[in-house]
Enzyme design. Structure first.
Site, mmCIF file in Angstrom:
data_model
loop_
_atom_site.group_PDB
_atom_site.id
_atom_site.type_symbol
_atom_site.label_atom_id
_atom_site.label_comp_id
_atom_site.label_asym_id
_atom_site.label_seq_id
_atom_site.Cartn_x
_atom_site.Cartn_y
_atom_site.Cartn_z
ATOM 1 N N ASN A 131 24.087 82.648 -85.509
ATOM 2 C CA ASN A 131 23.481 81.622 -86.356
ATOM 3 C C ASN A 131 22.009 81.905 -86.576
ATOM 4 O O ASN A 131 21.313 82.435 -85.717
ATOM 5 C CB ASN A 131 23.693 80.227 -85.748
ATOM 6 N N PHE A 161 16.403 75.492 -87.302
ATOM 7 C CA PHE A 161 15.989 74.101 -87.016
ATOM 8 C C PHE A 161 16.134 73.178 -88.229
ATOM 9 O O PHE A 161 15.212 72.415 -88.558
ATOM 10 C CB PHE A 161 14.534 74.039 -86.515
ATOM 11 N N SER A 210 14.407 79.806 -79.515
ATOM 12 C CA SER A 210 15.253 80.065 -80.683
ATOM 13 C C SER A 210 14.738 81.308 -81.394
ATOM 14 O O SER A 210 13.528 81.444 -81.627
ATOM 15 C CB SER A 210 15.222 78.880 -81.642
ATOM 16 N N ASN A 236 15.240 81.950 -84.445
ATOM 17 C CA ASN A 236 15.283 81.703 -85.885
ATOM 18 C C ASN A 236 14.058 80.999 -86.459
ATOM 19 O O ASN A 236 14.058 80.610 -87.614
ATOM 20 C CB ASN A 236 16.551 80.923 -86.233
ATOM 21 N N THR A 237 13.050 80.783 -85.635
ATOM 22 C CA THR A 237 11.771 80.265 -86.126
ATOM 23 C C THR A 237 10.745 81.332 -85.780
ATOM 24 O O THR A 237 10.556 81.657 -84.606
ATOM 25 C CB THR A 237 11.435 78.909 -85.456
ATOM 26 N N LYS A 297 13.648 75.477 -72.265
ATOM 27 C CA LYS A 297 14.835 76.309 -72.560
ATOM 28 C C LYS A 297 14.385 77.716 -72.919
ATOM 29 O O LYS A 297 13.554 77.899 -73.812
ATOM 30 C CB LYS A 297 15.643 75.692 -73.703
ATOM 31 N N ASN A 348 19.340 80.429 -74.234
ATOM 32 C CA ASN A 348 19.580 80.294 -75.666
ATOM 33 C C ASN A 348 20.436 81.487 -76.141
ATOM 34 O O ASN A 348 20.967 82.222 -75.321
ATOM 35 C CB ASN A 348 18.225 80.240 -76.395
HETATM 36 C C1 LIG Z 1 25.102 77.127 -84.574
HETATM 37 C C2 LIG Z 1 24.230 77.031 -83.377
HETATM 38 C C3 LIG Z 1 23.058 76.273 -83.454
HETATM 39 C C4 LIG Z 1 22.220 76.174 -82.341
HETATM 40 N N1 LIG Z 1 21.096 75.402 -82.423
HETATM 41 C C5 LIG Z 1 20.296 75.261 -81.335
HETATM 42 C C6 LIG Z 1 19.164 74.437 -81.385
HETATM 43 O O1 LIG Z 1 18.865 73.798 -82.400
HETATM 44 N N2 LIG Z 1 18.386 74.359 -80.278
HETATM 45 C C7 LIG Z 1 18.685 75.027 -79.116
HETATM 46 O O2 LIG Z 1 17.952 74.891 -78.132
HETATM 47 N N3 LIG Z 1 19.774 75.814 -79.034
HETATM 48 C C8 LIG Z 1 20.587 75.941 -80.101
HETATM 49 N N4 LIG Z 1 21.695 76.724 -80.025
HETATM 50 C C9 LIG Z 1 21.954 77.483 -78.782
HETATM 51 C C10 LIG Z 1 22.962 76.784 -77.865
HETATM 52 O O3 LIG Z 1 22.475 75.538 -77.449
HETATM 53 C C11 LIG Z 1 23.277 77.659 -76.634
HETATM 54 O O4 LIG Z 1 22.092 77.807 -75.879
HETATM 55 C C12 LIG Z 1 23.794 79.046 -77.006
HETATM 56 O O5 LIG Z 1 24.646 78.987 -78.130
HETATM 57 C C13 LIG Z 1 24.583 79.703 -75.858
HETATM 58 O O6 LIG Z 1 25.674 78.901 -75.468
HETATM 59 P P1 LIG Z 1 27.184 79.122 -75.995
HETATM 60 O O7 LIG Z 1 27.509 80.566 -75.748
HETATM 61 O O8 LIG Z 1 28.011 78.158 -75.185
HETATM 62 O O9 LIG Z 1 27.186 78.797 -77.446
HETATM 63 C C14 LIG Z 1 22.558 76.844 -81.132
HETATM 64 C C15 LIG Z 1 23.738 77.592 -81.070
HETATM 65 C C16 LIG Z 1 24.565 77.694 -82.168
HETATM 66 C C17 LIG Z 1 25.824 78.504 -82.063
#
Ligand SMILES: Cc1cc2nc3c(=O)[nH]c(=O)nc-3n(C[C@H](O)[C@H](O)[C@H](O)COP(=O)(O)O)c2cc1C
Length: 340
Positions: free
Chosen positions: A115, A119, A179, A181-182, A221, A250
């Protein structure tokens, strides 16, 4: 088995035929409706084992990771599904649309997602208004970030605005500096930057504590893409600044686990199974380096109860899931709670 768990195998192929973000938006909406219709009730018949962490009582150790419910629109539903805690956000001071679409991709062969949402969120005030009337027993964390057009030397101001706004309604606040992405956000993980940021936020937390008569723990985080020296530097700052908890990890920018996949080179953060091992190593490292009183919340690639258990054995006090829910559905909640 409840209705929603029975329906999931039928819904999954249909959802997977839709564009990933469209499927995500629909799922969150369906969760709200399913909750209103009582379809989520008692998904969890496993006995609950509450945990005291950071002075809060968590009904159980499983949380919904940030990003699934960016606008805090379905917290009651997530609580009803069985989550012991829900982290909403990331939320920024001003609303922002995020990156151009498409910005979310499935890699089913790897049980992974990429992804670059960036934000997209309705702004901290909108989420706060929603959380004011929450009834769920689940602990609610508010994950905060900076707007994309706020330069890094002004980032502290954005985090302070969000902390102040979230404080009255949040059970904990998570500071997202990881993140991918920022632009430049992860640079805030550098030792001097993180020290400046955390010290300012801890000062603000102390004054908000007096003002509101309650303690809202402050967590950071972090990314999985940190070398040993960077991890040691971060742990040093967290110990010295008395951070209340660390969320690891993350998404990753490393693509080695998905080399050759047609979508491997899409920009963004990779999550799901490919980040599992790295995230566990980072949890383990922080558990060793942090003071015993500072809990680590483990997240990254949990797709089963066994994966959750592995994170807890590595030192996580609590765990969170995101991608696992996409690939395994609501049954993952039952599976994890039965095993941890
Ligand atoms: C589509 C998507 C959007 C995410 N948006 C955020 C976010 O806004 N803030 C954040 O701290 N982590 C975000 N994450 C990261 C997740 O909270 C998590 O840390 C990461 O995906 C690893 O866990 P997982 O393997 O269970 O997905 C996002 C993950 C995905 C897949």
């Amino acid at each position: 088995m409840t209705l929603i768990e029975r329906l999931y195998p039928v819904m999954k192929p249909w959802l997977f035929r839709l564009d990933a973000e469209r499927a995500h938006t629909l799922t969150v909406k369906m969760m709200v409706v399913a909750h209103r219709l009582g379809m989520l009730k008692s998904v969890v018949d496993a006995p609950q084992s509450p945990r005291q962490v950071m002075g809060l009582t968590f009904p159980n150790v499983l949380g919904l990771a940030a990003g699934m419910d960016k606008s805090a629109s379905a917290v009651e539903a997530w609580g009803a599904l069985g989550f012991g805690f829900v982290e909403v956000g990331t939320l920024t001071p001003r609303p922002q649309p995020g990156n151009p679409k498409p910005r979310l991709f499935r890699l089913p062969e790897h049980e992974a997602l990429i992804n670059r949402m960036g934000f997209n969120n309705p702004g901290i005030q909108s989420a706060v208004a929603k959380l004011r009337h929450r009834k769920t027993k689940a602990v609610v964390g508010v994950n905060i970030g900076k707007n994309f057009d706020t330069p890094n030397d002004k980032a502290v101001d954005d985090y302070i605005i969000c902390l102040k706004a979230a404080y009255p309604v949040a059970d904990y606040v998570a500071v997202n500096i990881s993140s991918p992405n920022t632009k430049g956000l992860r640079d805030l993980q550098a030792e001097d930057s993180v020290r400046q940021l955390v010290s300012a936020l801890k000062k603000e937390q102390a004054s908000l504590q007096k003002e509101h008569g309650k303690t809202v723990p402050l967590l950071v985080k972090i990314a999985p893409d940190l070398n040993d020296m960077q991890i040691e530097a971060l742990a040093r700052v967290f110990n010295e600044q008395a951070i209340d908890g660390v969320i690891a990890t993350n998404t990753t920018i490393d693509r080695s686990a998905v080399t050759g996949h047609a979508l491997a080179q899409e920009a963004g953060g990779l999550s799901g199974a490919p980040v599992r091992e790295r995230s566990t190593l980072v949890i383990q490292a922080f558990r060793t380096l942090l003071k015993e009183t500072v809990p680590v919340i483990g997240v990254g690639g949990i797709l089963s109860g066994a994966d959750a258990l592995e994170k807890m054995k590595a030192g996580a006090a609590l765990v969170q899931v995101y991608s696992g829910l996409v690939y395994r559905g609501p049954g993952l909640v039952r599976d994890v709670l039965a095993q941890v």
